[in-house]
Design a protein around this motif. Structure first.
Motif, mmCIF file in Angstrom:
data_model
loop_
_atom_site.group_PDB
_atom_site.id
_atom_site.type_symbol
_atom_site.label_atom_id
_atom_site.label_comp_id
_atom_site.label_asym_id
_atom_site.label_seq_id
_atom_site.Cartn_x
_atom_site.Cartn_y
_atom_site.Cartn_z
ATOM 1 N N THR A 127 -18.812 -13.931 -22.432
ATOM 2 C CA THR A 127 -17.740 -14.269 -23.380
ATOM 3 C C THR A 127 -18.221 -14.456 -24.828
ATOM 4 O O THR A 127 -17.584 -13.929 -25.744
ATOM 5 N N PRO A 128 -19.328 -15.203 -25.109
ATOM 6 C CA PRO A 128 -19.681 -15.478 -26.518
ATOM 7 C C PRO A 128 -19.812 -14.250 -27.414
ATOM 8 O O PRO A 128 -19.237 -14.236 -28.513
ATOM 9 N N PRO A 129 -20.506 -13.172 -26.999
ATOM 10 C CA PRO A 129 -20.597 -12.012 -27.908
ATOM 11 C C PRO A 129 -19.211 -11.432 -28.220
ATOM 12 O O PRO A 129 -18.955 -11.022 -29.358
ATOM 13 N N LEU A 130 -18.333 -11.418 -27.223
ATOM 14 C CA LEU A 130 -16.978 -10.891 -27.441
ATOM 15 C C LEU A 130 -16.215 -11.767 -28.433
ATOM 16 O O LEU A 130 -15.506 -11.274 -29.308
ATOM 17 N N SER A 142 -10.202 -19.707 -28.086
ATOM 18 C CA SER A 142 -10.960 -18.624 -27.440
ATOM 19 C C SER A 142 -10.000 -17.716 -26.661
ATOM 20 O O SER A 142 -8.801 -17.974 -26.608
ATOM 21 N N PHE A 143 -10.529 -16.657 -26.063
ATOM 22 C CA PHE A 143 -9.675 -15.792 -25.234
ATOM 23 C C PHE A 143 -10.433 -15.443 -23.953
ATOM 24 O O PHE A 143 -11.648 -15.630 -23.867
ATOM 25 N N ASN A 144 -9.703 -14.969 -22.969
ATOM 26 C CA ASN A 144 -10.320 -14.668 -21.679
ATOM 27 C C ASN A 144 -10.576 -13.166 -21.557
ATOM 28 O O ASN A 144 -9.637 -12.376 -21.615
ATOM 29 N N PRO A 145 -11.847 -12.756 -21.388
ATOM 30 C CA PRO A 145 -12.151 -11.322 -21.355
ATOM 31 C C PRO A 145 -12.105 -10.704 -19.951
ATOM 32 O O PRO A 145 -12.616 -9.621 -19.725
ATOM 33 N N GLY A 146 -11.470 -11.402 -18.997
ATOM 34 C CA GLY A 146 -11.391 -10.887 -17.630
ATOM 35 C C GLY A 146 -10.306 -9.844 -17.439
ATOM 36 O O GLY A 146 -10.294 -9.126 -16.441
ATOM 37 N N VAL A 147 -9.384 -9.773 -18.391
ATOM 38 C CA VAL A 147 -8.320 -8.759 -18.371
ATOM 39 C C VAL A 147 -8.089 -8.377 -19.824
ATOM 40 O O VAL A 147 -7.796 -9.244 -20.643
ATOM 41 N N PHE A 148 -8.269 -7.105 -20.169
ATOM 42 C CA PHE A 148 -7.933 -6.714 -21.541
ATOM 43 C C PHE A 148 -7.622 -5.223 -21.633
ATOM 44 O O PHE A 148 -7.917 -4.446 -20.728
ATOM 45 N N VAL A 149 -6.974 -4.881 -22.738
ATOM 46 C CA VAL A 149 -6.632 -3.484 -23.003
ATOM 47 C C VAL A 149 -7.477 -3.055 -24.194
ATOM 48 O O VAL A 149 -7.558 -3.781 -25.193
ATOM 49 N N ALA A 150 -8.122 -1.884 -24.087
ATOM 50 C CA ALA A 150 -8.995 -1.433 -25.171
ATOM 51 C C ALA A 150 -8.520 -0.111 -25.756
ATOM 52 O O ALA A 150 -8.132 0.795 -25.020
ATOM 53 N N ASN A 151 -8.534 -0.044 -27.083
ATOM 54 C CA ASN A 151 -8.317 1.217 -27.791
ATOM 55 C C ASN A 151 -9.715 1.801 -28.013
ATOM 56 O O ASN A 151 -10.462 1.342 -28.867
ATOM 57 N N LEU A 152 -10.074 2.802 -27.206
ATOM 58 C CA LEU A 152 -11.461 3.280 -27.203
ATOM 59 C C LEU A 152 -11.807 4.105 -28.437
ATOM 60 O O LEU A 152 -12.967 4.171 -28.843
ATOM 61 N N THR A 153 -10.803 4.688 -29.063
ATOM 62 C CA THR A 153 -11.041 5.430 -30.305
ATOM 63 C C THR A 153 -11.531 4.440 -31.374
ATOM 64 O O THR A 153 -12.530 4.662 -32.059
ATOM 65 N N GLU A 154 -10.824 3.328 -31.461
ATOM 66 C CA GLU A 154 -11.164 2.274 -32.426
ATOM 67 C C GLU A 154 -12.504 1.624 -32.049
ATOM 68 O O GLU A 154 -13.325 1.305 -32.916
ATOM 69 N N TRP A 155 -12.720 1.430 -30.764
ATOM 70 C CA TRP A 155 -13.962 0.826 -30.247
ATOM 71 C C TRP A 155 -15.173 1.641 -30.708
ATOM 72 O O TRP A 155 -16.164 1.100 -31.185
ATOM 73 N N LEU A 214 -21.961 -24.279 -21.888
ATOM 74 C CA LEU A 214 -21.159 -23.062 -21.930
ATOM 75 C C LEU A 214 -19.975 -23.093 -20.975
ATOM 76 O O LEU A 214 -20.127 -23.253 -19.778
ATOM 77 N N ALA A 215 -18.788 -22.950 -21.574
ATOM 78 C CA ALA A 215 -17.570 -22.896 -20.770
ATOM 79 C C ALA A 215 -17.368 -21.450 -20.342
ATOM 80 O O ALA A 215 -17.109 -20.600 -21.170
ATOM 81 N N GLY A 216 -17.528 -21.184 -19.072
ATOM 82 C CA GLY A 216 -17.291 -19.810 -18.619
ATOM 83 C C GLY A 216 -18.553 -18.964 -18.677
ATOM 84 O O GLY A 216 -19.661 -19.478 -18.754
ATOM 85 N N SER A 217 -18.384 -17.645 -18.660
ATOM 86 C CA SER A 217 -19.530 -16.768 -18.429
ATOM 87 C C SER A 217 -20.262 -16.404 -19.712
ATOM 88 O O SER A 217 -19.714 -16.484 -20.807
ATOM 89 N N ILE A 218 -21.495 -15.932 -19.558
ATOM 90 C CA ILE A 218 -22.316 -15.570 -20.727
ATOM 91 C C ILE A 218 -21.864 -14.253 -21.360
ATOM 92 O O ILE A 218 -22.391 -13.863 -22.388
#
Length: 372
Positions: free
Chosen positions: A286-289, A241-254, A280-284
């Motif tokens: 995370t799963p959709p991400l 899994s990965f942690n979504p508390g810090v991330f970099v997003a390419n908004l054009t691609e998004w 559930l490990a961690g917050s709700i």
């Protein structure tokens, strides 16, 4: 006469170039005005204010390119967001603009805190998040109505929060940055990837945290593999899994991949079918991400998300390692403004006291109490 005709040609070319530049600038201006006017956006995210002025001293040193940093600020954790922003601001010469996502009742408190302290030169935009966008997409347990924190979903709506940016950094409020955020912002993303996260298994921090943690670091810790909808996705249960508390997003691609719609689809499906793991490990959030970004994300340097400082694992870090970390993350139960988090004194260096006195550090009271 040939000299004369050369001069005429040069003059004509110069006039044409001048007119083209003028035309281009007018187009740019009308474009800009159109953009400003059409900035009402469907999410109900209203920009409340924008402080554009950078003090002259810094304007000379800071680079022009805007670095968008998105952070959510809820009232009961406002001190966290303040310390996080202060640590980012003090470690960079870049033109960082904070997009602070909050709920209506926090705006005045936040504005006071920013304008009446050492943070008054911060460039920021306050955005009011409308929780109604989550209707039908999150399960509200009547027994635990207060456990639903709408702002944790703000990261799903990044292109709506920073509509003109091509790239943005998202950070949780329980972090401290110890290096230049520009380095994180410049994380290379592979073609076709809309985001870069720090993976849980290969992370430096997990050498410390993983012992005895069971399934907390793979997909089976977040998703219920007994459900057919999950099985049909054919995602390996032991995928890291990965942690979504810090991330970099390419908004054009998004935007191109309609990531927000995809995330909303999985939120709504979970309401109907309960797809998340029972333990559930961690917050709700995370799963959709994890589903949408399965094998479809780049990696950030693990030193840019040194986590678990908010759990017992944080106690195992050496002071040298904590000092070397580029970003410290107190995810877990213990927050550095609370009672017993590891390395809370590092966090406190960046905390700016609340001028209204509403936000207090519990730790000090508890230590005084224990001393009795």
């Amino acid at each position: 006469s040939s000299k004369f005709s050369v001069n005429i040609s040069i003059l004509v070319v110069a006039v044409v170039i001048f007119l083209l530049v003028l035309h281009h600038n007018f187009l740019g201006l009308s474009d800009f005005l159109k953009r400003e006017l059409s900035d009402s956006n469907p999410l109900g995210l209203q920009p409340i204010d924008f402080i554009p002025a950078v003090p002259q001293r810094l304007a000379d040193e800071r680079n022009d390119k805007e670095i968008s940093v998105v952070i959510a600020a809820s009232d009961e954790r406002l001190g966290g967001a303040i310390a996080a922003m202060n640590s980012i601001y003090r470690h960079t010469k870049s033109n960082v603009v904070f997009y602070i996502v909050t709920l209506n009742d926090t705006v005045d408190h936040l504005r006071l805190w920013l304008s009446n302290t050492a943070l008054k030169n911060l460039r920021y935009r306050i955005l009011d998040f409308d929780p109604r966008v989550l209707e039908g997409k999150v399960q509200v347990d009547p027994q635990k109505a207060d456990t639903l924190k709408p702002l944790t979903f703000a990261r799903f709506y990044l292109p709506n929060l920073v509509p003109h940016a091509e790239k943005a950094v998202y950070v949780d409020d329980d972090i401290i940055v110890q290096d230049d955020i520009l380095e994180l912002y410049n994380t290379p993303l592979k073609p076709g990837h809309a985001a870069a996260f720090s993976d849980d298994c290969d992370s430096t921090t997990n050498k410390v945290a993983v012992r005895g943690a069971g399934n907390q670091y793979n997909y089976i810790g977040f998703l219920d593999y007994k459900k057919e909808t999950i099985r049909k996705l054919a995602m390996k249960a032991n995928t890291c899994s990965f942690n979504p508390g810090v991330f970099v997003a390419n908004l054009t691609e998004w935007k191109l991949q309609n990531i927000t719609k995809q995330l909303e689809k999985w939120m709504a499906l979970n309401v109907a079918e309960e797809l998340y793991s029972r333990t559930l490990a961690g917050s709700i959030t995370t799963p959709p991400l994890l589903i949408v970004f399965y094998k479809q994300h780049s990696s950030i340097d693990p030193m840019w998300n040194v986590r678990h400082l908010g759990s017992s694992a944080g106690k195992r870090y050496s002071p040298q390692f904590v000092k070397a970390a580029k970003l410290l993350h107190w995810n877990g139960h213990f927050k550095p403004w609370g009672r017993t988090a590891s390395y809370a004194e590092v966090w406190e260096k960046w905390y700016v006291p609340d001028p209204t006195g509403k936000f207090s550090l519990l730790r000090r009271h508890s230590e005084a109490y224990e001393a009795k």
